[in-house]
Design an enzyme around this catalytic site. Structure first.
Site, short mmCIF file in Angstrom:
data_model
loop_
_atom_site.label_atom_id
_atom_site.label_comp_id
_atom_site.label_asym_id
_atom_site.label_seq_id
_atom_site.Cartn_x
_atom_site.Cartn_y
_atom_site.Cartn_z
CE LYS A 108 -4.15 -1.68 -0.24
NZ LYS A 108 -4.87 -1.57 -1.51
CB CYS A 139 -19.51 -40.59 30.07
SG CYS A 139 -20.91 -39.55 30.53
#
Ligand code: 3NM
Length: 506
Positions: free
Chosen positions: A45, A433
């Site tokens: 830029k 689980c």
């Protein structure tokens, strides 16, 4: 000559302002290319034309050696001077048609778009690809437009799905969110890749950063860009894959990080050991990221959830996502309370959960269905369980698994039903689980296909449960619990082959 073919997977946009001290742009780009960057945009830029061209020449040498196209941000003149492969232009830069006149038909012209209208305009004007942003907040560029988020990108892609223009997203993408950006934006149309600046340019190890990024990008793109799989894996083939995965698990002994609930923690650890893995039950926030990073898989179990434990789970999960460690999530009691519902929904937004495994109530809650729950147990089976897991899998781009009298697992393309198991599994606490643990152990060694881990988890638990329940020394839940761990430990390929009851649903 024709336009070069472009691989948009990992698109590096440069910004020399972000380079670490003492590092040159050329060295950074060289390393990034070594790490697997597939496209480079030189974005300068504040550089004078002469210097821009000089740096551009050096970088073009490198990209040519790597077989990677080089695009120039904004400056058509510089692209012409370098005779590189194309340009990237913003909404305020030269109109596409004019750029095309200067550059000719063989150069690539990409355009920045930040909304649907700009995308459609770019398509109509003949852009070769679109850089869609800003997807996440970023410090790299001053952003005056709206942040699109995953949802915003997905919506734009949906509307332009009939056009096959490649779209990459940009803004705030790094290792922790790259999979989500690719997987969760995909619908009828998917992203062709991601564009990013700081995740590579600001890194002291750009090669390693690029390598880690591309490792995440490739499987995600394979998933999203692949057309529906024509030949699904026949059950027999799937069973063999499960057996290979179990064998590998017992050779590799992966570490399985658990953040699980207080009720099942000891059983989870013993089940992981019985499967051949090495459990680590680490809950402290201070070490969660470190342990997740070195683990083979991470179990997140919402069972004993509290806001503090939730924070630890997010920290561990982000680290797992960043290091390609699969997460297996068990949304225990997802529909039971507002806290759990909010937590589970939030986790799905913040992390890429590779496998989500729950009972019918939990999975139904995650897809937005109402189902009766009693505490963390769901009441009753669902007649359309297969469709629900497929829906969750497709929506979240994950593997979804629902346990029940018949178990279902889906990656959104293939859905399997497993009919192994025994009712006494319900009489011990935490069998669900423990199943999550088994899935995580297998996931640690099946990173190319997590569906194998989910199906394998159901098969291993179901078959071990059947054998344990039939043992003469098993008199009830107490002895069953020990026998179950033994039978998981003893599971052999022959036992799995002989007992597996697996069918393909779709
Ligand atoms: N364009 P990082 S965001 C160059 O939204 C650029 O159009 C954007 O940098 C847009 O990867 C952006 O470091 C910067 O977040 C992206």
């Amino acid at each position: 000559m024709g336009k070069p073919t472009v691989d948009y997977s990992l698109y590096l946009v440069t910004d020399r302002g972000l380079l670490p001290e003492g590092v040159s742009l050329v060295d950074n780009v060289r390393e990034a290319l070594n790490g697997g960057v597939t496209l480079v945009q030189l974005r300068e830029k504040n550089t004078e034309t002469k210097e821009f061209i000089e740096v551009g020449r050096e970088i073009h040498q490198l990209t040519k050696q790597a077989g990677v196209p080089l695009l120039i941000n904004d400056r058509i003149d510089v692209a012409l001077a370098l005779d590189c492969e194309g340009v990237h232009i913003g909404q305020d830069d030269m109109p596409i048609e004019l750029a095309r006149q200067f550059l000719g038909p063989d150069k690539i012209i990409g355009v920045t778009a930040s909304n649907l209208e700009e995308c459609q305009d770019a398509i109509n004007r003949g852009a070769d690809y679109i850089g869609l942003g800003t997807v996440f907040p970023t410090q790299t560029k001053e952003i005056k437009k709206d942040i699109l988020g995953i949802e915003g990108v997905r919506k734009v892609l949906e509307v332009i799905a009939d056009n096959d223009i490649p779209v990459v997203c940009i803004g705030g993408i790094d290792e922790s969110n790259i999979e989500r950006a690719l997987l969760k934006t995909a619908g009828k149309k998917s992203l062709a890749g991601v564009a990013l600046v700081s995740a590579i340019i600001a890194s002291r190890e750009p090669q390693k950063a690029a390598e880690r990024l591309i490792q995440k990008i490739r499987p995600a793109l394979k998933y999203t860009l692949e057309k529906p799989i024509p030949s699904v894996n026949e059950p027999q083939e799937m069973i063999e894959k499960v057996i290979q995965t179990l064998t590998k698990l017992r050779e590799v002994h992966p570490l399985i990080h658990h953040i699980t609930n207080f009720v099942v923690i000891n059983d989870n650890a013993n089940v992981a050991l019985a499967m051949g893995a090495s459990p680590i039950m680490a809950d402290a926030k201070e070490e969660a990221a470190q342990i997740a990073q070195i683990s083979g898989a991470l179990v997140i179990n919402a069972g004993s959830i509290s806001p503090e434990r939730g924070d630890t789970m997010i920290i561990a999960g982000k680290s797992a996502n960043s290091h390609n460690v699969p997460i297996v999530f068990d949304p225990v009691g997802a529909g039971a309370t507002t806290l759990r519902q909010d937590f589970c929904g939030g986790l799905l937004k913040q992390l890429h959960l590779n496998i989500v495994k729950g009972n019918s109530g939990e999975i139904a809650t995650l897809v937005g269905r109402k189902i009766k729950m009693r505490g963390v147990d769901s009441l009753g089976a669902l007649s359309d369980a297969g469709e629900i897991v497929a829906e969750l899998a497709q929506r979240e781009r994950i593997v979804a698994a629902m346990s029940g009298a018949i178990d279902f697992a889906s990656d959104g393309k293939r859905t399997y039903a497993v009919e192994n198991g025994h009712p006494i599994l319900e009489a011990i606490t935490g069998s669900g689980c423990c199943l999550t643990t088994v899935i995580a152990c297998l996931a640690a060694v099946s990173k190319d296909d997590y569906l194998v881990a989910a199906v394998g988890g159901f098969l291993c638990m179901g078959i071990a449960g059947e054998i344990a329940a039939a043992r003469e020394d098993v008199k009830g839940p107490g002895t069953f619990r020990s026998a179950l761990i033994d039978e998981l430990y003893n599971l052999s390929p022959e036992t799995i082959r002989k007992n597996a009851k697996l069918r393909l649903v779709v």
